[in-house]
Scaffold this motif. Structure first.
Motif, PDB file in Angstrom:
ATOM      1  N   LEU A  51       0.977  -1.122  -0.107  1.00  0.00           N
ATOM      2  CA  LEU A  51      -0.115  -0.118   0.061  1.00  0.00           C
ATOM      3  C   LEU A  51       0.599   1.249  -0.081  1.00  0.00           C
ATOM      4  O   LEU A  51       0.643   2.347  -0.672  1.00  0.00           O
ATOM      5  N   GLN A  52       2.147   1.258   0.514  1.00  0.00           N
ATOM      6  CA  GLN A  52       2.988   2.291   0.576  1.00  0.00           C
ATOM      7  C   GLN A  52       3.663   2.370  -0.820  1.00  0.00           C
ATOM      8  O   GLN A  52       3.661   3.828  -1.190  1.00  0.00           O
ATOM      9  N   ASN A  53       4.122   1.510  -1.251  1.00  0.00           N
ATOM     10  CA  ASN A  53       5.340   1.541  -2.363  1.00  0.00           C
ATOM     11  C   ASN A  53       4.395   1.072  -3.701  1.00  0.00           C
ATOM     12  O   ASN A  53       4.927   1.329  -4.741  1.00  0.00           O
ATOM     13  N   GLY A  54       3.366   0.645  -3.753  1.00  0.00           N
ATOM     14  CA  GLY A  54       2.756   0.329  -5.019  1.00  0.00           C
ATOM     15  C   GLY A  54       2.850  -0.959  -5.663  1.00  0.00           C
ATOM     16  O   GLY A  54       3.767  -2.029  -4.919  1.00  0.00           O
ATOM     17  N   GLY A  55       2.200  -1.487  -6.499  1.00  0.00           N
ATOM     18  CA  GLY A  55       2.394  -2.730  -7.229  1.00  0.00           C
ATOM     19  C   GLY A  55       0.943  -3.338  -7.147  1.00  0.00           C
ATOM     20  O   GLY A  55       0.207  -3.197  -6.080  1.00  0.00           O
ATOM     21  N   CYS A  56       0.905  -4.226  -8.079  1.00  0.00           N
ATOM     22  CA  CYS A  56      -0.464  -5.043  -8.279  1.00  0.00           C
ATOM     23  C   CYS A  56      -0.480  -6.251  -6.851  1.00  0.00           C
ATOM     24  O   CYS A  56       0.392  -6.539  -6.620  1.00  0.00           O
ATOM     25  N   HIS A  57      -1.839  -6.589  -6.243  1.00  0.00           N
ATOM     26  CA  HIS A  57      -1.958  -7.233  -5.611  1.00  0.00           C
ATOM     27  C   HIS A  57      -1.209  -8.649  -5.776  1.00  0.00           C
ATOM     28  O   HIS A  57      -1.501  -9.381  -7.097  1.00  0.00           O
ATOM     29  N   PRO A  58      -0.559  -9.627  -4.905  1.00  0.00           N
ATOM     30  CA  PRO A  58       0.212 -10.807  -5.383  1.00  0.00           C
ATOM     31  C   PRO A  58      -0.691 -11.902  -5.695  1.00  0.00           C
ATOM     32  O   PRO A  58      -0.211 -12.752  -6.433  1.00  0.00           O
ATOM     33  N   VAL A  59      -2.009 -11.929  -5.295  1.00  0.00           N
ATOM     34  CA  VAL A  59      -2.900 -12.892  -5.736  1.00  0.00           C
ATOM     35  C   VAL A  59      -3.882 -12.309  -6.706  1.00  0.00           C
ATOM     36  O   VAL A  59      -4.279 -13.237  -7.700  1.00  0.00           O
ATOM     37  N   ASP A  60      -4.483 -11.523  -6.502  1.00  0.00           N
ATOM     38  CA  ASP A  60      -5.555 -10.797  -7.270  1.00  0.00           C
ATOM     39  C   ASP A  60      -5.243 -10.262  -8.465  1.00  0.00           C
ATOM     40  O   ASP A  60      -5.882  -9.816  -9.438  1.00  0.00           O
ATOM     41  N   GLY A  61      -3.930  -9.709  -8.295  1.00  0.00           N
ATOM     42  CA  GLY A  61      -3.376  -8.981  -9.565  1.00  0.00           C
ATOM     43  C   GLY A  61      -3.761  -7.334  -9.847  1.00  0.00           C
ATOM     44  O   GLY A  61      -4.103  -6.919  -8.526  1.00  0.00           O
ATOM     45  N   TYR A  84      -6.273  -4.660 -10.759  1.00  0.00           N
ATOM     46  CA  TYR A  84      -7.794  -4.561 -11.166  1.00  0.00           C
ATOM     47  C   TYR A  84      -8.303  -3.732 -12.232  1.00  0.00           C
ATOM     48  O   TYR A  84      -9.529  -3.979 -12.838  1.00  0.00           O
ATOM     49  N   GLN A  85      -7.389  -2.964 -12.732  1.00  0.00           N
ATOM     50  CA  GLN A  85      -7.818  -2.172 -13.912  1.00  0.00           C
ATOM     51  C   GLN A  85      -6.959  -2.183 -15.081  1.00  0.00           C
ATOM     52  O   GLN A  85      -5.536  -1.974 -14.799  1.00  0.00           O
ATOM     53  N   PRO A  86      -7.147  -2.891 -16.057  1.00  0.00           N
ATOM     54  CA  PRO A  86      -6.567  -3.115 -17.226  1.00  0.00           C
ATOM     55  C   PRO A  86      -5.294  -1.885 -17.598  1.00  0.00           C
ATOM     56  O   PRO A  86      -5.848  -1.057 -17.699  1.00  0.00           O
ATOM     57  N   GLY A  87      -4.374  -2.374 -17.657  1.00  0.00           N
ATOM     58  CA  GLY A  87      -3.249  -1.319 -18.027  1.00  0.00           C
ATOM     59  C   GLY A  87      -2.704  -0.410 -17.023  1.00  0.00           C
ATOM     60  O   GLY A  87      -2.059   0.508 -17.402  1.00  0.00           O
ATOM     61  N   LYS A  88      -3.229  -0.571 -15.878  1.00  0.00           N
ATOM     62  CA  LYS A  88      -2.913   0.224 -14.819  1.00  0.00           C
ATOM     63  C   LYS A  88      -2.518  -0.621 -13.566  1.00  0.00           C
ATOM     64  O   LYS A  88      -2.949  -1.308 -12.963  1.00  0.00           O
ATOM     65  N   THR A  89      -1.049  -0.021 -13.184  1.00  0.00           N
ATOM     66  CA  THR A  89      -0.559  -0.790 -11.891  1.00  0.00           C
ATOM     67  C   THR A  89      -0.649   0.122 -10.839  1.00  0.00           C
ATOM     68  O   THR A  89      -0.754   1.375 -10.891  1.00  0.00           O
ATOM     69  N   TRP A 128     -14.943   2.507  -9.365  1.00  0.00           N
ATOM     70  CA  TRP A 128     -14.667   1.177  -8.424  1.00  0.00           C
ATOM     71  C   TRP A 128     -16.056   0.398  -8.334  1.00  0.00           C
ATOM     72  O   TRP A 128     -16.029  -0.767  -8.335  1.00  0.00           O
ATOM     73  N   ASN A 129     -16.770   1.279  -8.217  1.00  0.00           N
ATOM     74  CA  ASN A 129     -18.446   0.576  -7.931  1.00  0.00           C
ATOM     75  C   ASN A 129     -18.703  -0.295  -9.274  1.00  0.00           C
ATOM     76  O   ASN A 129     -19.143  -1.410  -9.283  1.00  0.00           O
ATOM     77  N   THR A 130     -18.396   0.001 -10.645  1.00  0.00           N
ATOM     78  CA  THR A 130     -18.360  -0.637 -11.879  1.00  0.00           C
ATOM     79  C   THR A 130     -17.666  -1.961 -11.567  1.00  0.00           C
ATOM     80  O   THR A 130     -18.225  -3.107 -12.126  1.00  0.00           O
ATOM     81  N   LEU A 131     -16.521  -2.033 -11.183  1.00  0.00           N
ATOM     82  CA  LEU A 131     -15.621  -3.209 -10.916  1.00  0.00           C
ATOM     83  C   LEU A 131     -15.915  -4.156  -9.964  1.00  0.00           C
ATOM     84  O   LEU A 131     -16.202  -5.400  -9.984  1.00  0.00           O
ATOM     85  N   ALA A 132     -16.733  -3.461  -8.897  1.00  0.00           N
ATOM     86  CA  ALA A 132     -17.517  -4.452  -7.766  1.00  0.00           C
ATOM     87  C   ALA A 132     -18.775  -4.965  -7.912  1.00  0.00           C
ATOM     88  O   ALA A 132     -19.338  -5.754  -7.462  1.00  0.00           O
ATOM     89  N   ALA A 133     -19.553  -4.250  -8.861  1.00  0.00           N
ATOM     90  CA  ALA A 133     -21.010  -4.358  -9.187  1.00  0.00           C
ATOM     91  C   ALA A 133     -21.372  -6.190  -9.289  1.00  0.00           C
ATOM     92  O   ALA A 133     -22.335  -6.672  -8.732  1.00  0.00           O
ATOM     93  N   PRO A 134     -20.457  -6.792 -10.042  1.00  0.00           N
ATOM     94  CA  PRO A 134     -20.753  -8.226 -10.165  1.00  0.00           C
ATOM     95  C   PRO A 134     -21.081  -8.974  -8.712  1.00  0.00           C
ATOM     96  O   PRO A 134     -21.663 -10.002  -8.734  1.00  0.00           O
TER      97      PRO A 134
END
Length: 590
Positions: A152-162, A164-169, A373-379
């Motif tokens: 959360l401090q340094n950034g990077g995608c989640h090690p399991v979930d990867g 969340y937004q295409p093309g965005k780290t 983020w709601n669009t991503l969470a909606a399903p």
């Protein structure tokens, strides 16, 4: 904002109707600089704490603050939501050349689904956008362990979930998360920066961030593995000396530990009876030990609101503040900075808690962030998991309807793992908000969605089984009101069939009336064994319940939210919703 919507406390001034400014004697040598010792400039600090990922306006009892009216009555004021928080902070900064925005921990963790589903990346993004300059770490920043905190401090995608937004780290926090008293057990080095110096147009202020040293007692063992938590005051004093050696004389401590005010209204006069009279709890002892060279303390953890003065070790009053929780309030601290001594003029420091009301315009960028983020969470978020006939709340410091419902759900789940399971116990701190009817969403009155269930139980705990003796069960009930929980009792929520009597006229463990603990009407046998369902946090002895950590024959079950959702689905329908439990399992005297 009207004067009725705020409370101000300064270390110099007179009590006044509306602003309620408390008077305190000036220190003899002007700790932090003397008025007139040199030219001063104005400095503003805006502070928050315990946001817990509440991007959308919180619902139920979590979505309002109590306001003391001129006639002595108390009014509930809807508050919170990052769209309004951003607008409030941006409005507050107008006209201030030098302004810093700070926080005292628990910005993330125990978050509603919109943030929690994405491991709180949305909240970090929001804090970046509102211009947060620095925060201390809190206990909930360790909910997912130190590696996730570092991400959360340094950034990077989640090690399991990867990603969340295409093309965005994920880029991480633009602001430092300070952890001065959280050190590696092996090296003794702080996990993150211990302090930071902010320079605003020539005004240099040092910030030291700490969390409560008892963090390991309220976080899962896995979350704090390999870490040691040091004394708060000793750590702040250590780094205050370091800052002064660097020529930084203006110092503010960001402390994720707090107190309990005498009033639940955010705008009461904390110092009406004199400095230090309007607040109790751990922060009082901590404040009295922190060096007089620290100019103000921004605190949190207890989710209370206060602007109080507590004497420093030299006996001089010093401001200590907290802005409730969930983004419902923010604290404005106004002060003078002496450009000759390079220090804050302690006698000039004033604090005001402001309501983040919902009648102001929303911040458009936060509305867009929530929508994205709601669009991503909606399903996931909109799935129906049950129906209720009325609000099922968690408010109160004893047995609650929602606590009973969750305990019943865990008992039912426990029986699917082992049919001999006889009872369930739930810690009150694991229940984060109410189930509200009518729904605050658009899915229909009484419908409970996955997102609403997630807001209630966001920790991703497991429901575990252990075998406890009757004596251990009684000991656990006694530990609700004794030992680590003596000053602030934690009343376990219990499943149907378990009953006992709580005598509040007594003190400590004696409040659990001898012989009153029964299961199905039969007194608990101290020598007998009982199969108990509880989350992994309690099963590990968390929250001061050492007796629960002594269980044998452990069985690790599945996700606690899944168990809750399954129970709601199985026991309710649109035509037969669940009614609030009576909360009558504990008999309270008087």
């Amino acid at each position: 904002m009207s004067l009725a919507r705020r409370i101000s406390v300064g270390v110099a001034g007179l009590a006044a109707v509306g602003t309620l400014i408390a008077a305190c004697p000036a220190p003899a040598h002007g700790h932090g600089g003397k008025p007139g010792a040199g030219r001063t400039v104005d400095l503003q600090m805006l502070a928050l704490n315990d946001f817990h990922g509440n991007l959308e306006p919180p619902a139920g009892s979590s979505g309002s603050v109590n306001e003391l009216e001129a006639d002595g009555s108390v009014k509930s004021v809807p508050a919170g939501g990052v769209e309004y928080l951003a607008s409030s902070l941006r409005t507050a900064r107008k006209g201030h050349d030098r302004s810093l925005t700070v926080a005292a921990g628990d910005l993330v963790g125990a978050s509603p689904l919109l943030s929690g589903l994405f491991h709180d990346e949305p909240t970090v993004e929001a804090m970046n956008k509102i211009g947060l300059d620095v925060t201390s770490v809190g206990n909930h920043e360790f909910d997912e362990g130190k590696a996730e905190l570092l991400r959360l401090q340094n950034g990077g995608c989640h090690p399991v979930d990867g990603c969340y937004q295409p093309g965005k780290t994920f880029q991480g926090a633009d602001y430092p998360i300070l952890s001065a008293n959280v050190v590696n057990e092996q090296t003794g080095r702080p996990l993150l920066q211990p302090y930071v110096v902010k320079n605003v147009k020539g005004v240099k202020v040092g910030f030291i961030g700490v969390t409560l040293k008892g963090t390991p007692n309220i976080v899962t063992a896995a979350g704090v593995a390999g870490l040691k938590f040091l004394d708060e005051a000793e750590t702040v004093n250590k780094y205050t000396k370091v800052l002064k050696q660097q020529g930084v004389n203006a110092v503010v401590a960001l402390i994720h530990e707090g107190g309990v005010p005498v009033s639940g209204s955010y705008n009461y006069n904390c110092d009406a009876g004199g400095a230090g009279t309007g607040i109790s709890g751990p922060i009082v002892d901590i404040a009295k030990k922190i060096s007089p060279d620290v100019d103000a303390l921004v605190t949190g953890h207890t989710h209370n609101s206060y602007v109080c003065t507590i004497p420093d070790p030299a006996g001089h009053p010093r401001l200590v503040t907290s802005a409730s929780s969930f983004g419902r309030l923010y604290t404005e601290l106004d002060m003078k900075y002496d450009v000759r001594t390079h220090d804050i003029v302690r006698t000039s420091v004033k604090g005001t808690n402001h309501v983040v009301d919902r009648v102001q315009p929303k911040a458009a960028d936060m509305t867009a962030l929530i929508a994205r983020w709601n669009t991503l969470a909606a399903p996931v978020a909109g799935r129906t998991i049950g129906w209720i006939s009325a609000d099922i709340g968690r408010t109160g410091n004893r047995e609650t309807p929602l606590g009973d419902l969750i305990a019943d759900a865990q008992l039912a789940y426990g029986k699917t793992l082992d049919p001999t399971t006889q009872l369930a116990l739930m810690n009150p701190g694991g229940i984060r908000t109410d189930l509200v009817y009518p729904s605050t969403g658009t899915e229909g009155d009484g419908v409970v969605t996955y997102a609403e269930g997630f807001a209630v139980q966001p920790f991703s705990n497991t429901v575990n089984l252990t075998t406890l003796t009757g004596a251990q069960i009684v000991a656990a009930l006694q530990q609700q009101v004794s030992g680590a929980n003596l000053a602030a009792p934690k009343i376990l929520q219990i499943s149907a069939g378990l009953t006992y009597t709580l005598d509040t006229t007594k003190t400590g463990a004696d409040q659990i009336v001898a012989g009153s603990v029964a299961l199905g009407g039969t007194p608990i046998d101290p020598a007998a064994s009982y199969r108990v369902a509880e989350n992994n946090f309690l099963a590990g002895g968390g929250d001061g319940f050492a007796a629960l950590g002594q269980g044998t024959n452990p069985l690790v079950g599945g996700d606690d939210l899944a168990a809750f959702a399954a129970y709601l689905t199985a026991h309710s329908s649109a035509s037969a919703p669940i009614a609030p439990p009576a909360a009558d399992r504990v008999t309270v005297i008087p």
